[in-house]
Design a protein around this motif. Structure first.
Motif, short mmCIF file in Angstrom:
data_model
loop_
_atom_site.label_atom_id
_atom_site.label_comp_id
_atom_site.label_asym_id
_atom_site.label_seq_id
_atom_site.Cartn_x
_atom_site.Cartn_y
_atom_site.Cartn_z
N GLY A 292 0.64 -1.12 0.05
CA GLY A 292 -0.03 0.20 -0.06
C GLY A 292 0.98 1.44 -0.02
O GLY A 292 0.24 2.22 -0.38
N GLY A 293 1.89 1.30 0.65
CA GLY A 293 2.93 2.30 0.40
C GLY A 293 2.95 3.14 1.63
O GLY A 293 3.68 4.33 1.82
N GLY A 294 2.11 2.87 2.64
CA GLY A 294 1.88 3.93 3.71
C GLY A 294 3.58 4.28 4.57
O GLY A 294 3.69 5.26 4.96
N PHE A 295 4.09 3.10 4.72
CA PHE A 295 5.53 3.13 5.37
C PHE A 295 6.38 4.11 4.65
O PHE A 295 7.27 4.75 4.93
CB PHE A 295 6.10 2.14 5.95
N LEU A 296 6.03 4.51 3.43
CA LEU A 296 6.98 5.12 2.27
C LEU A 296 5.99 6.43 2.33
O LEU A 296 6.90 7.73 2.15
CB LEU A 296 7.11 4.61 1.26
N ILE A 297 4.64 6.59 2.27
CA ILE A 297 4.03 7.95 2.13
C ILE A 297 3.97 8.82 3.23
O ILE A 297 4.46 9.95 2.97
CB ILE A 297 2.56 7.49 1.62
N VAL A 298 4.00 8.28 4.43
CA VAL A 298 4.20 8.89 5.81
C VAL A 298 5.43 9.99 5.67
O VAL A 298 5.31 10.99 5.80
CB VAL A 298 3.95 8.00 7.08
N ALA B 198 -3.82 7.80 -0.37
CA ALA B 198 -2.61 7.42 -1.21
C ALA B 198 -2.52 5.92 -1.14
O ALA B 198 -2.41 5.28 -2.07
CB ALA B 198 -1.34 7.88 -1.00
N VAL B 199 -2.58 5.38 0.14
CA VAL B 199 -2.42 3.95 0.40
C VAL B 199 -3.56 3.18 -0.43
O VAL B 199 -3.31 2.25 -1.06
CB VAL B 199 -2.61 3.71 1.76
N ALA B 200 -4.70 3.56 -0.25
CA ALA B 200 -6.21 3.09 -0.78
C ALA B 200 -5.74 3.13 -2.48
O ALA B 200 -5.99 2.07 -2.93
CB ALA B 200 -7.36 3.74 -0.54
N ALA B 201 -5.45 4.29 -2.85
CA ALA B 201 -5.06 4.54 -4.35
C ALA B 201 -4.21 3.73 -4.71
O ALA B 201 -4.46 2.98 -5.90
CB ALA B 201 -4.76 6.09 -4.82
N PHE B 202 -2.92 3.43 -4.09
CA PHE B 202 -2.08 2.91 -4.69
C PHE B 202 -2.31 1.11 -4.72
O PHE B 202 -2.12 0.46 -5.36
CB PHE B 202 -0.56 2.96 -3.76
N GLY B 203 -2.96 0.95 -3.28
CA GLY B 203 -3.37 -0.64 -3.18
C GLY B 203 -4.05 -0.94 -4.39
O GLY B 203 -4.27 -2.11 -4.87
N LEU B 204 -5.16 0.00 -4.62
CA LEU B 204 -6.17 -0.51 -5.73
C LEU B 204 -5.49 -0.78 -7.23
O LEU B 204 -5.75 -1.57 -7.82
CB LEU B 204 -7.32 0.70 -6.04
N SER B 205 -4.71 0.21 -7.67
CA SER B 205 -4.04 0.30 -8.69
C SER B 205 -3.16 -0.94 -8.84
O SER B 205 -3.08 -1.83 -9.91
CB SER B 205 -3.01 1.35 -8.68
N THR B 206 -2.42 -1.48 -7.62
CA THR B 206 -1.67 -2.63 -7.74
C THR B 206 -2.44 -3.85 -7.73
O THR B 206 -2.24 -4.97 -8.37
CB THR B 206 -0.52 -2.67 -6.39
N ALA B 207 -3.50 -3.88 -6.92
CA ALA B 207 -4.60 -5.00 -6.99
C ALA B 207 -5.09 -5.25 -8.48
O ALA B 207 -5.48 -6.40 -8.70
CB ALA B 207 -5.72 -4.61 -5.87
N ILE B 208 -5.50 -4.18 -9.29
CA ILE B 208 -6.09 -4.37 -10.55
C ILE B 208 -4.97 -4.99 -11.32
O ILE B 208 -5.47 -5.93 -11.89
CB ILE B 208 -6.43 -3.10 -10.89
N SER B 209 -3.60 -4.55 -11.16
CA SER B 209 -2.83 -5.06 -12.01
C SER B 209 -2.54 -6.78 -11.51
O SER B 209 -2.69 -7.71 -12.65
CB SER B 209 -1.57 -4.59 -11.92
#
Length: 269
Positions: free
Chosen positions: A169-175, A196-207
């Motif tokens: 999700g990237g939260g530990f990088l986003i914060v 951003a965690v939700a947006a990144f996670g959804l993008s990765t999940a779709i792929s």
């Protein structure tokens, strides 16, 4: 160990497995609510090493789905507490979505175990960066302006690429990215990061979903458990934010513990 206990008390194996997935989801949701990140750095190893998912790519794809859903639940709690900087969240997330799709395509071409090892090494580096700035309380009035927007966009794009590549999700990088680009307090960065965690996670999940790397049954149990954990994590986060550096130190501590365990398991494997 858990399954041995389940057998002793007469619990069916499939029920024990579902309970383990549900409890793992609670842990993931609690961490997301508490520090705005750590969902995937816990979800992936929990799925691989605790639940027993044999394919690392399935664990990554499934975790992306559950973490995105849990992030949305945590975002609702933080929005009501007014700890979300919406303009910063929009800029950061929009610049990271394309990067997440590019990163996910590259990540699927790399061996799963090597991916987890690189992931753990990256986590340790971020943990040290967070500890260096643990006494900086940030500026409560920080906003995204014309002056710092390019920095926010750059951090968003880079974080998106890393998020997609490692399936997180990237939260530990986003914060830390939000703090570095805007100088906002960590509690605001935690709440804002969940967009951003939700947006990144959804993008990765779709792929990963298009490649057949999502276990939907497991994702559902992680989401249910995560929703419960998110609420508890958000409440603890608000209390810890009042103590100087406590939330940042805890953030880094979670990263170090999980990264060390992942490196040990990867090298052992």
């Amino acid at each position: 160990m858990f399954f041995r206990f389940a057998n002793r008390v007469g619990m069916p194996t499939d029920v024990a497995h579902m309970l383990l997935e549900l409890l793992s989801g609670v842990v993931v949701g609690f961490t997301l609510g508490l520090i705005g990140g750590g969902g995937s750095i816990l979800a992936v190893p929990l799925m691989v090493y605790v639940v027993g998912v044999p394919n690392a790519h399935v664990a990554i794809g499934t975790s992306a789905v559950s973490v995105a859903a849990n992030a949305l639940a945590g975002l609702g709690y933080h929005a009501r507490a007014r700890t979300v900087k919406w303009r910063c969240a929009g800029i950061f997330a929009s610049c990271g979505i394309l990067g997440a799709l590019v990163g996910a395509s590259a990540g699927k071409a790399v061996d799963g175990q090597k991916l987890l090892l690189c992931f753990a090494i990256l986590m340790i580096g971020v943990g040290f960066l967070m500890l260096r700035g643990r006494h900086d309380q940030g500026c409560a009035d920080a906003q995204c302006t014309r002056d710092n927007a390019p920095r926010v966009m750059a951090f968003g794009g880079l974080t998106g690429i890393l998020s997609g590549f490692f399936g997180i999700g990237g939260g530990f990088l986003i914060v830390p990215g939000l703090i570095a680009s805007t100088h906002m307090p960590i509690l605001n960065a935690v709440g804002t990061s969940l967009v951003a965690v939700a947006a990144f996670g959804l993008s990765t999940a779709i792929s990963y979903m298009l490649s057949g790397y999502v276990d939907w049954g497991m994702a559902a149990l992680f989401i249910v458990g995560g929703t419960l954990g998110s609420y508890a994590g958000m409440r603890v986060s608000r209390r810890m934010a009042g103590a100087s550096g406590a939330l940042t130190i805890f953030f880094a501590g979670v990263i170090f513990c999980v990264a060390t365990y992942m490196i040990w398991r990867s090298l052992r494997g």
